[in-house]
Design a protein around this motif. Structure first.
Motif, short mmCIF file in Angstrom:
data_model
loop_
_atom_site.label_atom_id
_atom_site.label_comp_id
_atom_site.label_asym_id
_atom_site.label_seq_id
_atom_site.Cartn_x
_atom_site.Cartn_y
_atom_site.Cartn_z
N THR A 108 0.64 -1.28 -0.04
CA THR A 108 -0.17 0.20 -0.11
C THR A 108 0.71 1.28 -0.10
O THR A 108 0.28 2.31 -0.35
N THR A 109 2.24 0.95 0.42
CA THR A 109 2.88 2.42 0.60
C THR A 109 3.68 2.40 -0.96
O THR A 109 3.95 1.53 -1.52
N ALA A 110 4.36 3.57 -0.98
CA ALA A 110 5.13 3.89 -2.29
C ALA A 110 6.22 4.88 -1.82
O ALA A 110 6.32 6.02 -1.86
N PRO A 111 7.51 4.18 -1.14
CA PRO A 111 8.43 5.11 -0.97
C PRO A 111 9.18 5.56 -2.02
O PRO A 111 8.83 5.24 -3.21
N ALA A 120 6.33 -4.49 3.50
CA ALA A 120 5.04 -4.25 2.90
C ALA A 120 3.83 -4.44 3.55
O ALA A 120 3.78 -4.88 4.48
N SER A 121 2.74 -3.90 2.99
CA SER A 121 1.54 -4.03 3.67
C SER A 121 0.30 -4.11 2.88
O SER A 121 0.56 -3.73 1.39
N LEU A 122 -0.74 -4.76 3.10
CA LEU A 122 -1.80 -4.87 2.21
C LEU A 122 -3.13 -4.04 2.74
O LEU A 122 -3.11 -3.66 4.06
N PRO A 123 -4.22 -3.76 2.18
CA PRO A 123 -5.11 -3.03 2.59
C PRO A 123 -6.00 -3.76 3.61
O PRO A 123 -5.80 -5.26 3.59
N SER A 124 -6.87 -3.10 4.37
CA SER A 124 -7.31 -3.76 5.52
C SER A 124 -8.18 -4.98 5.00
O SER A 124 -8.82 -4.91 3.95
N ASN A 125 -8.13 -6.25 5.75
CA ASN A 125 -8.79 -7.38 5.57
C ASN A 125 -8.43 -8.32 4.43
O ASN A 125 -8.95 -9.38 4.12
#
Length: 283
Positions: A108-111, A120-125
């Protein structure tokens, strides 16, 4: 420099008499970068199984989970490029240097370009069915089109409250209301799916197919008629919690509650001052 570019410079010859050519010549060298592309699949059945193989099955479609970025990273963990993932799950990096060691991450991030990539991360659920980073690989000299990823959404389990009913007393069991839920990929959940018991009742005992249920018990191919409660006697409410596990073997992280109120029966009577004793030792 890296990418799809053309390099040029000018020069001239100097002859034996040390005289120079007065019209410089140009050297031009066009260099073509390669591309790296892939798709983020909504892996509804979890076929990736924690790897990058067999991610996509025929009915599954690409997705960006509502907001994902693909990040191109060098072997030092520094971001070389970032691009939003399209709604159909596709991403593409153009003008990538040949014969370089890189990795691809979705997040979800864009460094910022040139900064460390971070976690790394994903949207909720949403949850990943394959790793969120394609580990270091050499770009070689030709484009790559299959750097794919698998993600999917967790199921949702519904609370159930039964109408108040008479307490049957003794060891009589009462069928639990049919459990239900939903899953973005699997649709409506209920009979035939997998449930997990998260907590046991305190005012009664829970059984399945006539056998006492244990804490955290997994019940595959759930049959509503077999899940039953034996309430303790009296005017009480029995409750327990559960959740669904979807086809990708992912769990609802917020258990639902089943509540079953029971009312005890009444037995009124009167104690009479039997002045003349007509009861004669009976009722």
């Amino acid at each position: 420099i890296d990418g799809n570019i053309s390099v040029s410079f000018t020069y001239h010859f100097r002859e034996a008499a040390q005289q120079d050519g007065l019209t410089a010549a140009t050297v031009t060298m066009p260099l073509t970068g390669i591309s790296i592309a892939g798709t983020i699949w909504n892996d509804a059945n979890g076929s990736a199984a924690g790897s990058f193989s067999a991610i996509q099955n025929a009915p599954e479609t690409g997705t960006n989970a509502g907001g994902l970025n693909a990040l191109l990273i060098n072997d030092k963990g520094i971001v070389l490029a970032s691009t939003p993932v399209a709604a159909d799950g596709r991403y593409n990096f153009n003008n990538v240097a040949t014969n370089s060691v890189v990795s691809v991450q979705i997040s979800t991030t864009a460094p910022a370009i040139g900064s460390p990539v971070g976690s790394a991360s994903l949207p909720s659920n949403w949850i990943n069915t394959s790793p969120l980073t394609q580990v270091n690989f050499n770009t070689g000299t030709s484009s790559t089109i299959n750097k794919d990823f698998g993600i999917e959404q967790r199921p949702d389990s519904a609370n159930q409250t039964a109408p108040s009913q008479a307490n049957p007393g003794g060891n009589t069991r009462v069928v639990v209301p049919t459990l239900s839920g939903s899953d973005p990929e699997d649709g409506a959940l209920g009979v035939g799916q997998t449930i997990v018991i998260d907590s046991l009742p305190t005012n009664g005992s829970l059984s399945y197919n006539g056998v006492p249920v244990t804490l955290a018990q997994v019940i595959p191919n759930y049959d509503a008629a077999q899940l039953q409660i034996d309430p303790i006697d009296g005017n009480i409410s029995v409750s327990f919690t559960y959740h669904f596990r979807d086809a990708a073997q992912q769990d609802d992280l917020t258990p639902a509650t089943v509540t079953m109120p029971f009312t005890g029966i009444s037995m009124p009577g009167t104690i009479w001052n039997d002045a003349n004793g007509p009861a004669a030792g009976s009722f």
